[in-house]
Design a protein around this motif. Structure first.
Motif, PDB file in Angstrom:
ATOM      1  N   VAL A 143       6.852  11.736  20.962  1.00 33.24           N
ATOM      2  CA  VAL A 143       7.826  11.825  19.874  1.00 33.24           C
ATOM      3  C   VAL A 143       9.207  11.483  20.417  1.00 33.24           C
ATOM      4  N   VAL A 144       9.881  10.555  19.752  1.00 34.59           N
ATOM      5  CA  VAL A 144      11.209  10.096  20.169  1.00 34.59           C
ATOM      6  C   VAL A 144      12.214  10.483  19.092  1.00 34.59           C
ATOM      7  N   GLU A 145      13.326  11.072  19.529  1.00 38.17           N
ATOM      8  CA  GLU A 145      14.380  11.483  18.599  1.00 38.17           C
ATOM      9  C   GLU A 145      15.688  10.852  19.017  1.00 38.17           C
ATOM     10  N   VAL A 146      16.387  10.267  18.055  1.00 36.76           N
ATOM     11  CA  VAL A 146      17.689   9.664  18.281  1.00 36.76           C
ATOM     12  C   VAL A 146      18.607  10.084  17.152  1.00 36.76           C
ATOM     13  N   MET A 147      19.627  10.858  17.483  1.00 37.63           N
ATOM     14  CA  MET A 147      20.663  11.237  16.538  1.00 37.63           C
ATOM     15  C   MET A 147      20.075  11.766  15.218  1.00 37.63           C
ATOM     16  N   GLY A 148      19.112  12.667  15.336  1.00 37.29           N
ATOM     17  CA  GLY A 148      18.533  13.305  14.177  1.00 37.29           C
ATOM     18  C   GLY A 148      17.400  12.565  13.500  1.00 37.29           C
ATOM     19  N   ARG A 149      17.105  11.340  13.941  1.00 38.96           N
ATOM     20  CA  ARG A 149      15.990  10.580  13.382  1.00 38.96           C
ATOM     21  C   ARG A 149      14.837  10.622  14.377  1.00 38.96           C
ATOM     22  N   THR A 150      13.621  10.780  13.875  1.00 36.55           N
ATOM     23  CA  THR A 150      12.466  10.985  14.729  1.00 36.55           C
ATOM     24  C   THR A 150      11.333  10.026  14.392  1.00 36.55           C
ATOM     25  N   ALA A 151      10.646   9.534  15.438  1.00 34.59           N
ATOM     26  CA  ALA A 151       9.465   8.681  15.258  1.00 34.59           C
ATOM     27  C   ALA A 151       8.435   9.057  16.311  1.00 34.59           C
ATOM     28  N   ARG A 152       7.174   8.963  15.921  1.00 36.03           N
ATOM     29  CA  ARG A 152       6.070   9.273  16.839  1.00 36.03           C
ATOM     30  C   ARG A 152       5.290   7.995  17.122  1.00 36.03           C
ATOM     31  N   VAL A 153       4.907   7.811  18.385  1.00 38.70           N
ATOM     32  CA  VAL A 153       4.098   6.660  18.777  1.00 38.70           C
ATOM     33  C   VAL A 153       2.690   6.880  18.242  1.00 38.70           C
ATOM     34  N   ALA A 154       2.201   5.928  17.469  1.00 41.60           N
ATOM     35  CA  ALA A 154       0.863   6.057  16.864  1.00 41.60           C
ATOM     36  C   ALA A 154      -0.038   4.914  17.273  1.00 41.60           C
ATOM     37  N   LEU A 156      10.309   2.698  26.274  1.00 37.07           N
ATOM     38  CA  LEU A 156      11.209   3.418  25.384  1.00 37.07           C
ATOM     39  C   LEU A 156      12.186   2.475  24.688  1.00 37.07           C
ATOM     40  N   GLY A 157      12.820   1.580  25.429  1.00 34.31           N
ATOM     41  CA  GLY A 157      13.787   0.656  24.838  1.00 34.31           C
ATOM     42  C   GLY A 157      13.176  -0.202  23.743  1.00 34.31           C
ATOM     43  N   GLN A 158      11.948  -0.670  23.965  1.00 32.27           N
ATOM     44  CA  GLN A 158      11.258  -1.484  22.963  1.00 32.27           C
ATOM     45  C   GLN A 158      10.898  -0.642  21.741  1.00 32.27           C
ATOM     46  N   PHE A 159      10.443   0.576  21.988  1.00 31.19           N
ATOM     47  CA  PHE A 159      10.026   1.439  20.883  1.00 31.19           C
ATOM     48  C   PHE A 159      11.195   1.763  19.959  1.00 31.19           C
ATOM     49  N   LEU A 160      12.366   1.994  20.537  1.00 34.33           N
ATOM     50  CA  LEU A 160      13.535   2.293  19.709  1.00 34.33           C
ATOM     51  C   LEU A 160      13.776   1.186  18.683  1.00 34.33           C
ATOM     52  N   LYS A 161      13.579  -0.062  19.106  1.00 35.22           N
ATOM     53  CA  LYS A 161      13.799  -1.188  18.199  1.00 35.22           C
ATOM     54  C   LYS A 161      12.704  -1.301  17.146  1.00 35.22           C
ATOM     55  N   ILE A 162      11.439  -1.229  17.557  1.00 38.39           N
ATOM     56  CA  ILE A 162      10.377  -1.418  16.552  1.00 38.39           C
ATOM     57  C   ILE A 162      10.278  -0.241  15.594  1.00 38.39           C
ATOM     58  N   ALA A 163      10.763   0.926  16.021  1.00 38.44           N
ATOM     59  CA  ALA A 163      10.759   2.101  15.144  1.00 38.44           C
ATOM     60  C   ALA A 163      11.998   2.139  14.253  1.00 38.44           C
ATOM     61  N   ASP A 164      12.852   1.134  14.367  1.00 39.42           N
ATOM     62  CA  ASP A 164      14.102   1.063  13.592  1.00 39.42           C
ATOM     63  C   ASP A 164      15.011   2.260  13.838  1.00 39.42           C
ATOM     64  N   LEU A 165      14.975   2.785  15.063  1.00 38.36           N
ATOM     65  CA  LEU A 165      15.887   3.866  15.428  1.00 38.36           C
ATOM     66  C   LEU A 165      17.218   3.303  15.918  1.00 38.36           C
ATOM     67  N   VAL A 166      17.218   2.021  16.330  1.00 34.52           N
ATOM     68  CA  VAL A 166      18.438   1.304  16.721  1.00 34.52           C
ATOM     69  C   VAL A 166      18.356  -0.114  16.161  1.00 34.52           C
ATOM     70  N   ASP A 167      19.508  -0.764  16.067  1.00 31.48           N
ATOM     71  CA  ASP A 167      19.533  -2.142  15.561  1.00 31.48           C
ATOM     72  C   ASP A 167      19.333  -3.173  16.663  1.00 31.48           C
TER      73      ASP A 167
END
Length: 68
Positions: free
Chosen positions: A57-68, A13-24
């Motif tokens: 599907v990961v959601e952070v503060m209203g932004r969403t990304a799906r693992v593909a 999860l921590g890695q995905f947040l970064k590559i999905a640009d959900l966090v800096d």
């Protein structure tokens, strides 16, 4: 929702947040996860090391990304 391709079958999860640009940064991701601001498949998840698989599907503060 944005689809984010990964290499391999799983990603943490921590890695995905970064590559999905959900966090800096990883530190920002850690804070958001431990604060309960990250949802995986609609449920709050407090584990940075949670293994995600394609279709999750990961959601952070209203932004969403799906693992593909």
């Amino acid at each position: 929702m944005r689809d984010v391709r990964i290499d391999g079958d799983m990603i943490r999860l921590g890695q995905f947040l970064k590559i999905a640009d959900l966090v800096d940064t990883g530190g920002e991701g850690k804070v958001l996860i431990t604060s309960g601001d990250v949802r995986v498949n609609g449920e709050v998840d407090l584990r940075r090391g949670r293994q995600l698989r394609r279709g999750d599907v990961v959601e952070v503060m209203g932004r969403t990304a799906r693992v593909a």
